[in-house]
Write a protein that holds these residues in place. Structure first.
Motif, PDB file in Angstrom:
ATOM      1  N   GLN A  55       0.781  -1.242   0.000  1.00 45.74           N
ATOM      2  CA  GLN A  55       0.000   0.000   0.000  1.00 45.74           C
ATOM      3  C   GLN A  55       0.815   1.296   0.000  1.00 45.74           C
ATOM      4  OE1 GLN A  55      -3.378  -0.367   2.222  1.00 45.74           O
ATOM      5  NE2 GLN A  55      -3.878   1.774   2.359  1.00 45.74           N
ATOM      6  N   LYS A 234     -10.623   6.116  -3.106  1.00 50.73           N
ATOM      7  CA  LYS A 234     -10.866   4.819  -2.475  1.00 50.73           C
ATOM      8  C   LYS A 234     -12.331   4.701  -2.034  1.00 50.73           C
ATOM      9  CE  LYS A 234      -7.952   2.375   0.304  1.00 50.73           C
ATOM     10  NZ  LYS A 234      -7.056   2.280   1.444  1.00 50.73           N
ATOM     11  N   ARG A 238     -15.018   2.147  -3.701  1.00 52.10           N
ATOM     12  CA  ARG A 238     -15.646   1.122  -2.864  1.00 52.10           C
ATOM     13  C   ARG A 238     -17.155   1.260  -2.854  1.00 52.10           C
ATOM     14  NH1 ARG A 238     -13.009  -2.382   1.476  1.00 52.10           N
ATOM     15  NH2 ARG A 238     -10.895  -2.445   0.721  1.00 52.10           N
ATOM     16  N   GLN A 426     -23.138  -4.001  13.397  1.00 50.17           N
ATOM     17  CA  GLN A 426     -23.861  -3.150  12.449  1.00 50.17           C
ATOM     18  C   GLN A 426     -23.575  -3.500  10.999  1.00 50.17           C
ATOM     19  OE1 GLN A 426     -22.382   0.866  11.803  1.00 50.17           O
ATOM     20  NE2 GLN A 426     -21.221   0.732  13.693  1.00 50.17           N
ATOM     21  N   ASN A 427     -22.546  -4.315  10.723  1.00 46.87           N
ATOM     22  CA  ASN A 427     -22.205  -4.510   9.319  1.00 46.87           C
ATOM     23  C   ASN A 427     -21.662  -5.898   9.000  1.00 46.87           C
ATOM     24  OD1 ASN A 427     -19.825  -4.009  10.789  1.00 46.87           O
ATOM     25  ND2 ASN A 427     -18.747  -3.457   8.921  1.00 46.87           N
ATOM     26  N   VAL A 429     -21.119  -9.200   7.270  1.00 49.73           N
ATOM     27  CA  VAL A 429     -21.560  -9.695   5.959  1.00 49.73           C
ATOM     28  C   VAL A 429     -22.275 -11.038   6.106  1.00 49.73           C
ATOM     29  CG1 VAL A 429     -19.814  -8.538   4.569  1.00 49.73           C
ATOM     30  CG2 VAL A 429     -19.326 -10.797   5.495  1.00 49.73           C
ATOM     31  N   ASN A 430     -22.126 -11.627   7.269  1.00 51.42           N
ATOM     32  CA  ASN A 430     -22.777 -12.903   7.510  1.00 51.42           C
ATOM     33  C   ASN A 430     -24.079 -12.655   8.278  1.00 51.42           C
ATOM     34  OD1 ASN A 430     -20.550 -14.841   6.586  1.00 51.42           O
ATOM     35  ND2 ASN A 430     -19.511 -13.335   7.861  1.00 51.42           N
TER      36      ASN A 430
ATOM     37  N   HIS B 143      -6.745   3.720   6.012  1.00 47.95           N
ATOM     38  CA  HIS B 143      -6.249   2.367   5.746  1.00 47.95           C
ATOM     39  C   HIS B 143      -7.443   1.435   5.507  1.00 47.95           C
ATOM     40  CE1 HIS B 143      -4.163  -1.457   6.349  1.00 47.95           C
ATOM     41  NE2 HIS B 143      -3.049  -0.801   6.145  1.00 47.95           N
ATOM     42  N   SER B 144      -7.262   0.519   4.576  1.00 50.67           N
ATOM     43  CA  SER B 144      -8.386  -0.343   4.204  1.00 50.67           C
ATOM     44  C   SER B 144      -8.886  -1.183   5.375  1.00 50.67           C
ATOM     45  CB  SER B 144      -7.993  -1.259   3.047  1.00 50.67           C
ATOM     46  OG  SER B 144      -6.886  -2.038   3.434  1.00 50.67           O
ATOM     47  N   ASP B 147     -12.046  -0.020   6.938  1.00 48.43           N
ATOM     48  CA  ASP B 147     -13.289   0.019   6.174  1.00 48.43           C
ATOM     49  C   ASP B 147     -14.321  -0.938   6.748  1.00 48.43           C
ATOM     50  OD1 ASP B 147     -12.194   1.847   4.533  1.00 48.43           O
ATOM     51  OD2 ASP B 147     -11.750   0.463   2.890  1.00 48.43           O
ATOM     52  N   MET B 148     -15.573  -0.574   6.495  1.00 43.76           N
ATOM     53  CA  MET B 148     -16.668  -1.430   6.946  1.00 43.76           C
ATOM     54  C   MET B 148     -16.580  -2.808   6.290  1.00 43.76           C
ATOM     55  SD  MET B 148     -18.785   0.368   8.912  1.00 43.76           S
ATOM     56  CE  MET B 148     -20.551   0.283   8.708  1.00 43.76           C
ATOM     57  N   GLN B 149     -15.954  -2.845   5.116  1.00 43.75           N
ATOM     58  CA  GLN B 149     -15.858  -4.122   4.414  1.00 43.75           C
ATOM     59  C   GLN B 149     -14.873  -5.053   5.111  1.00 43.75           C
ATOM     60  OE1 GLN B 149     -16.006  -1.204   2.964  1.00 43.75           O
ATOM     61  NE2 GLN B 149     -17.193  -1.288   1.096  1.00 43.75           N
ATOM     62  N   ASP B 150     -13.958  -4.506   5.877  1.00 41.92           N
ATOM     63  CA  ASP B 150     -12.949  -5.342   6.508  1.00 41.92           C
ATOM     64  C   ASP B 150     -13.163  -5.521   8.008  1.00 41.92           C
ATOM     65  OD1 ASP B 150     -11.455  -5.859   4.202  1.00 41.92           O
ATOM     66  OD2 ASP B 150     -10.556  -3.880   4.300  1.00 41.92           O
ATOM     67  N   THR B 151     -13.726  -4.504   8.636  1.00 40.91           N
ATOM     68  CA  THR B 151     -13.860  -4.523  10.087  1.00 40.91           C
ATOM     69  C   THR B 151     -15.330  -4.659  10.469  1.00 40.91           C
ATOM     70  OG1 THR B 151     -11.923  -3.130  10.305  1.00 40.91           O
ATOM     71  CG2 THR B 151     -13.413  -3.169  12.173  1.00 40.91           C
ATOM     72  N   ILE B 152     -15.592  -5.490  11.477  1.00 38.38           N
ATOM     73  CA  ILE B 152     -16.971  -5.621  11.962  1.00 38.38           C
ATOM     74  C   ILE B 152     -17.152  -4.631  13.112  1.00 38.38           C
ATOM     75  CG2 ILE B 152     -18.685  -7.158  12.991  1.00 38.38           C
ATOM     76  CD1 ILE B 152     -17.224  -9.503  11.640  1.00 38.38           C
ATOM     77  N   TYR B 153     -18.054  -3.694  12.916  1.00 42.23           N
ATOM     78  CA  TYR B 153     -18.355  -2.703  13.952  1.00 42.23           C
ATOM     79  C   TYR B 153     -19.612  -3.143  14.692  1.00 42.23           C
ATOM     80  CZ  TYR B 153     -14.891   0.362  11.842  1.00 42.23           C
ATOM     81  OH  TYR B 153     -13.709   0.878  11.391  1.00 42.23           O
ATOM     82  N   LEU B 161     -15.022  -5.178  16.639  1.00 40.72           N
ATOM     83  CA  LEU B 161     -14.414  -6.452  17.034  1.00 40.72           C
ATOM     84  C   LEU B 161     -12.986  -6.442  16.525  1.00 40.72           C
ATOM     85  CD1 LEU B 161     -17.413  -8.804  16.222  1.00 40.72           C
ATOM     86  CD2 LEU B 161     -16.667  -7.962  18.445  1.00 40.72           C
ATOM     87  N   TYR B 189     -11.434 -10.917  14.298  1.00 36.92           N
ATOM     88  CA  TYR B 189     -12.631 -10.922  13.454  1.00 36.92           C
ATOM     89  C   TYR B 189     -12.396 -10.063  12.213  1.00 36.92           C
ATOM     90  CZ  TYR B 189     -14.752 -12.277  17.937  1.00 36.92           C
ATOM     91  OH  TYR B 189     -15.050 -12.905  19.126  1.00 36.92           O
ATOM     92  N   ASN B 191     -14.466  -8.996   8.378  1.00 36.18           N
ATOM     93  CA  ASN B 191     -15.776  -9.082   7.748  1.00 36.18           C
ATOM     94  C   ASN B 191     -15.711  -9.879   6.444  1.00 36.18           C
ATOM     95  OD1 ASN B 191     -18.449  -8.635   7.683  1.00 36.18           O
ATOM     96  ND2 ASN B 191     -18.334  -6.442   7.307  1.00 36.18           N
ATOM     97  N   GLU B 192     -15.663 -11.192   6.564  1.00 34.67           N
ATOM     98  CA  GLU B 192     -15.549 -12.029   5.371  1.00 34.67           C
ATOM     99  C   GLU B 192     -16.628 -13.091   5.360  1.00 34.67           C
ATOM    100  OE1 GLU B 192     -11.749 -13.724   4.538  1.00 34.67           O
ATOM    101  OE2 GLU B 192     -10.683 -11.878   5.033  1.00 34.67           O
ATOM    102  N   LYS B 193     -16.994 -13.498   4.170  1.00 41.27           N
ATOM    103  CA  LYS B 193     -17.966 -14.583   4.012  1.00 41.27           C
ATOM    104  C   LYS B 193     -17.322 -15.893   4.457  1.00 41.27           C
ATOM    105  CE  LYS B 193     -21.833 -13.048   2.020  1.00 41.27           C
ATOM    106  NZ  LYS B 193     -23.108 -13.188   2.732  1.00 41.27           N
ATOM    107  N   PHE B 200     -14.836 -15.629   9.155  1.00 37.54           N
ATOM    108  CA  PHE B 200     -14.782 -14.264   9.664  1.00 37.54           C
ATOM    109  C   PHE B 200     -14.199 -14.223  11.074  1.00 37.54           C
ATOM    110  CE2 PHE B 200     -18.718 -14.311  12.280  1.00 37.54           C
ATOM    111  CZ  PHE B 200     -19.259 -15.507  11.839  1.00 37.54           C
TER     112      PHE B 200
END
Lengths: 657, 338
Positions: A55, A234, A238, A426-427, A429-430, B143-144, B147-153, B161, B189, B191-193, B200
């Motif tokens: 990065q 970014k 996204r 709150q978010n 994916v599962n 930093h990625s 992101d909500m896509q990576d971190t579970i809030y 988490l 943790y 945030n992954e399928k 996850f």
């Protein structure tokens, strides 16, 4: 990032390393080779080396950047291709306004007329194919080619279709746009866009739009190259779900200064291949000029941090190979100026890393063991206690399981016995697992059901892990132990209870009592569910699961490990009672009768208190149910008393009852 | 009432089986004095019965024992029959043993090694703040990882988490003055399928050392000892440059692929090496944020993902097995069985 071996070789004069050696060298210095392919390029066998670029090295998402790394590693001169000079026909500028001043850091733009857009030459099509980019037309392909070579993305617009000034602004309305590849995108607001008076022309730094796009018939173009605040690119990329070669690069930190070279290369390549005449001067929006950093650097630091000796001469050579400038003030103070594209170099430690990585880490030998110094032990008590629990339970045939702390709300409600509220994510994916478990029993309950379904029992399991909850807006996270047993009719609650009590006694907690559980849930048989109490402290819960089937039973207990630790901490360090060889033990029995409502456990606890001094043990050896009462035979063993004194005490205690 | 001492004297004085038999009749026979006395208890008042009952029962029990033992001493055949009567049969049931979870087993082996090198074992909360999960670890705002896509809030503001056990490093730096050496196994943790190879929730193993004159050489030799312990003395490792915001310089320890011995195979994705995690010298910004003088103290940190290691060691093909229960344990098999 992929690079073609022969291109690198051409730019690094005197390079003799094989493509594999280059891949290995780059891997060791921070760019892991993740693919290696033999290809045909310009009718010759060549090699495509795939590299992982981290990065902080946006400068290396380019062939030029990688070539510079290779040159530095081998200490060879770098010869980047140069663009031909051009002359300007008119002295005006492209009409541009930048309204998104926080998001746009630099814009370079000019207009070229009389270009001939046509099919790209084979070399260009072949080059782009190696990067999985489809050839569109010469001008578009050149824009992509320059991006790969320099790392800087550009947009080309058909000047004849641009209405008024080009504006960079943050979109505030919901609207639909059509991209170059005919995809419709819904903008929701917050996107950085480029527009003219009437139309959105591009999602800045991500993708161009169909309006004012370059066609084969285009002859008059506006060329722009910009650098943005990487976070907006970014974020937009996204949120819209669009990742392009451009967005991938512009979401990294890019040098504003190095954009000049890239822009020159772009214009030169267009003029060289598509012809044309530069109509305007270069428009340059560059409000906050990037200044060269000067970093104080102690050249002894690399040796001190690495643990090996590195000469100043060697350090100086490595930094010069990287095109860093050095002003040697004295032997321990250098002023180092990194090359303009190295935005990742901010401190002396960053310079140390440059020195060590190009010197290669395998120069740091590690055959000797690390020096052992005695440092304070700061391991928390909870760790030892959990390990002791594991040892005890596995020695007693319990298997350890682990289950996921994120669970469904349903299973939480099914087994919860605490007065906590649920903690919800709150978010996640599962979607099936949005809540944090309130009881360690969620995983064990699922296991009990699963094993029952598969007819695999008897079984004993435990789990240690975190449970979570909310109480009066406070988040609670506590360590918990869950134990369960599943079996046929031979299994009894008493046996299970004894297992749990033995575990607690192992930690010195022998006076355990039970209190009816005031909360009901779907999992427990409400008539067989209790709080496990130590004095006034609720240590946990013990329950029988609701009947699974006629012949299968399951029990569950949960202990709050944090409360267990608090209790253990209260104990003094007094040594255990021992008995001398010469001490006398006198064993005497007593029959007592208690009405059905009375607890033998409480009776014994009271009797033990009375016998504290001389009691060795007191246990129930027989019990017999009568109509309204139960008759128990107790065996008391006295220590340190004569036969007569023991009898006298025995009579006194049990005759009082 | 006769005492047990008097009965014992008479039993000891008996010289033959006949004499012992007489004593049996005298005290324990149908009309023996002790038996009669026990029967007579019911005639007594409650108070007397409570006082005399237990004493009499105890004399009766002890007298039976004394006389039986004496009888056996006069008869070898009596001894044999007593032993026969006393004998028990072996059970057909096999003893089951409990098992630790493979993750726990692995963590224990690693902890044992690090404890022997003077490390403490640290643990911390799993619900973390942005500050300790990112900010104090020098992770940039954009930093990625944030992101909500990576971190579970979680629903409560600014709580998440933990995505890495480096948060334990940040809290230890904040709570304990150097020098210290810690290892910190823990659950993290992302945030992954969930599927066969991704989850996850997974397990990390963090190591942190802060002291005076700590070097990269110390880091490398520490990790070399760890890899040798886990994979054998002939393991080949290398350290290459790698970027992590928490460390400067940063390295990626790789182990030569044990499956293909470096030739390249599907396990190592053709590169001959397996990435084992991240490591490096603790960034001075991190020490400064914790109020530690980075001119005086330096340190190293490493973070290793445990799940892949354990999958390889236990030949587990589906990562979901770790959190899916214990059907995989064989009831009679133990980790160190003979």
């Amino acid at each position: 990032m992929k690079v073609i071996y022969s291109q690198i070789k051409k730019m690094v004069a005197g390079l003799t390393a094989s493509p594999q050696e280059i891949g290995e060298a780059l891997t060791m210095t921070g760019f892991m080779m993740d693919s290696f392919e033999e290809i045909k390029w310009l009718n010759k066998t060549d090699y495509l080396i795939g590299l992982e670029v981290r990065q902080n090295r946006g400068d290396c998402l380019s062939v030029f950047g990688i070539a510079k790394e290779v040159a530095a590693y081998y200490g060879l001169p770098l010869e980047l291709p140069t663009a031909p000079d051009w002359s300007v026909k008119d002295k005006g500028f492209v009409n541009i306004s930048v309204k998104a001043t926080e998001q746009v850091k630099r814009v370079l733009a000019l207009r070229i007329s009389n270009v001939v857009n046509k099919e790209s030459p084979e070399w260009l099509k072949e080059f782009l194919a190696h990067y999985d980019i489809n050839s569109i037309s010469l001008l578009v392909d050149i824009s992509n080619y320059v991006m790969i070579m320099t790392g800087y993305a550009s947009h080309l617009f058909d000047f004849s279709l641009v209405n008024g000034e080009l504006s960079w602004l943050v979109n505030h309305e919901e609207q639909k746009i059509n991209t170059l590849d005919k995809t419709t995108i819904n903008l929701t607001g917050g996107e950085l866009i480029i527009e003219d008076k009437e139309n959105v022309l591009a999602l800045a730094g991500i993708v161009g739009c169909s309006h004012a796009a370059i066609e084969r018939t285009t002859t008059d173009i506006i060329v722009e190259m910009a650098v943005y605040d990487r976070s907006i690119i970014k974020k937009n990329s996204r949120s819209l779900g669009i990742t392009t070669e451009a967005s991938n690069r512009l979401s990294k930190e890019m040098s504003l200064e190095a954009a000049d070279l890239a822009f020159q290369f772009l214009i030169g390549t267009i003029l060289d291949n598509a012809g044309g005449q530069v109509e305007t001067k270069v428009y340059d929006y560059y409000p906050n000029k990037e200044s060269a950093k000067i970093i104080e650097f102690n050249p002894n630091l690399p040796s001190a941090l690495a643990g090996i000796e590195l000469s100043h001469k060697k350090i100086s050579q490595i930094l010069k190979n990287l095109y860093f400038k050095i002003n040697e003030k004295d032997k321990s103070n250098w002023l180092v100026t990194p090359s303009i594209e190295r935005l990742d170099i901010e401190s002396a430690e960053d310079i140390v890393e440059e020195v060590l990585r190009l010197n290669r880490y395998d120069a740091i030998t590690f055959n000797a063991p690390p020096k052992i110094e005695v440092y304070p032990n700061i391991t928390p008590d909870s760790w030892y206690i959990k390990e002791k629990i594991r040892d005890f339970l596995t020695a007693n045939s319990f298997d350890e399981i682990l289950s996921q702390p994120l669970v469904s709300e349903k299973i939480n409600k099914e087994i919860n016995w605490r007065d906590y509220d649920m903690v919800i994510t709150q978010n996640s994916v599962n979607d099936e697992f949005p809540a944090l478990r309130q009881s360690i029993g969620t995983g064990l309950l699922l296991q009990v059901k699963e094993h029952r379904k598969k007819n695999v029992f008897p079984l004993a399991m435990f789990e240690i892990g975190k449970v979570f909850g909310k109480k009066e807006f406070e988040i609670i996270e506590t360590e918990s132990l869950g134990i369960t047993k599943i079996g046929g009719n031979e299994l009894s609650l008493k046996e299970f209870q004894l297992s749990v009590e033995k575990l607690l006694a192992n930690f010195g907690i022998s006076l355990v009592e039970y209190k009816k559980l005031p909360i009901s849930n779907e999992a427990f048989n409400q008539d067989s569910a209790w709080f496990i109490m130590s004095g006034e402290v609720v240590l946990g819960v013990m329950a029988k699961f609701k009947p699974l089937t006629k012949d299968v039973k399951a029990y569950f207990a949960e202990i709050d490990i944090n409360k267990l630790i608090d209790l253990i901490k209260k104990f003094s360090d007094e040594p255990l009672s021992t008995i001398e060889l010469t001490n006398k033990l006198v064993s005497l029995d007593a029959n007592i009768e208690l009405s059905n409502g009375q607890s033998i456990r409480s009776y014994i606890i009271e009797a033990e208190k009375m016998m504290a001094e001389n009691l060795w043990s007191l246990s129930v050896i027989d019990e017999f149910a009568l109509e309204d009462s139960v008759r128990y035979t107790l065996r008391a063993v006295y220590c340190g008393l004569s036969d007569q004194a023991a009898k006298a005490e025995h009579l006194e205690i049990f005759s009082l009852k | 009432m006769i005492t047990i001492d008097e009965i014992k004297k008479q039993v000891d004085a008996a010289d033959s089986a006949e004499e012992v038999s007489e004593l049996w009749q005298k005290y324990l026979g149908k009309n023996g004095s002790l038996k009669t006395a026990v029967k007579g208890l019911k005639e007594l008042s409650d108070q007397e019965r409570r006082e005399q009952g237990p004493v009499l029962q105890e004399i009766l029990r002890q007298a039976e024992e004394l006389i039986k033992d004496k009888q056996i001493s006069f008869s070898s055949s009596g001894l044999e029959s007593k032993l026969k009567e006393d004998a028990e049969k072996l059970s057909n049931e096999r003893a089951t043993v409990g098992h630790l979870h493979p993750i726990t087993e692995t963590v224990r082996a690693m902890n044992k090694l690090f404890s022997s090198m003077g490390y403490s074992i640290m643990e911390e909360r799993e619900i973390e703040t942005d500050e300790f999960c990112f900010k104090r670890l020098n992770v940039p705002d954009d930093h990625s990882a944030r992101d909500m896509q990576d971190t579970i809030y979680i629903e409560e503001p600014n709580l998440l988490l933990r995505t890495q056990t480096s948060s334990i490093e940040a809290r230890t730096l904040a709570n304990f003055p150097p020098p210290f050496k810690i290892v910190a196994p823990g659950r993290v943790y992302r945030n992954e399928k969930v599927n066969k190879s991704n989850h996850f929730i997974f397990h990390h193993y963090q190591g942190v050392v802060v002291g005076e004159n700590i070097t990269m050489r110390d880091l490398f030799s520490t990790l070399a000892i760890l890899f040798k312990k886990m994979y054998g003395d002939d393991v080949i490792i290398r350290f290459r440059n790698k970027y992590y915001p928490e460390v400067e310089p940063g390295v990626g320890p790789d182990m030569q692929c044990f499956s293909c011995k470096g030739k390249g195979c599907s396990l190592c994705k053709g590169v001959g090496w397996i990435e084992m995690g991240g490591a490096g010298m603790i960034h001075p910004n991190i020490l400064e944020m914790a109020g530690i003088d980075h001119q005086k103290y330096s340190g190293f940190a490493f973070g290793l993902g445990l799940d892949r290691w354990v999958m390889a060691k236990y030949k587990i093909g589906d990562i979901r097995t770790f959190l899916g229960g214990n059907l995989a344990y064989k009831p009679y098999q133990h980790e160190s069985h003979i």
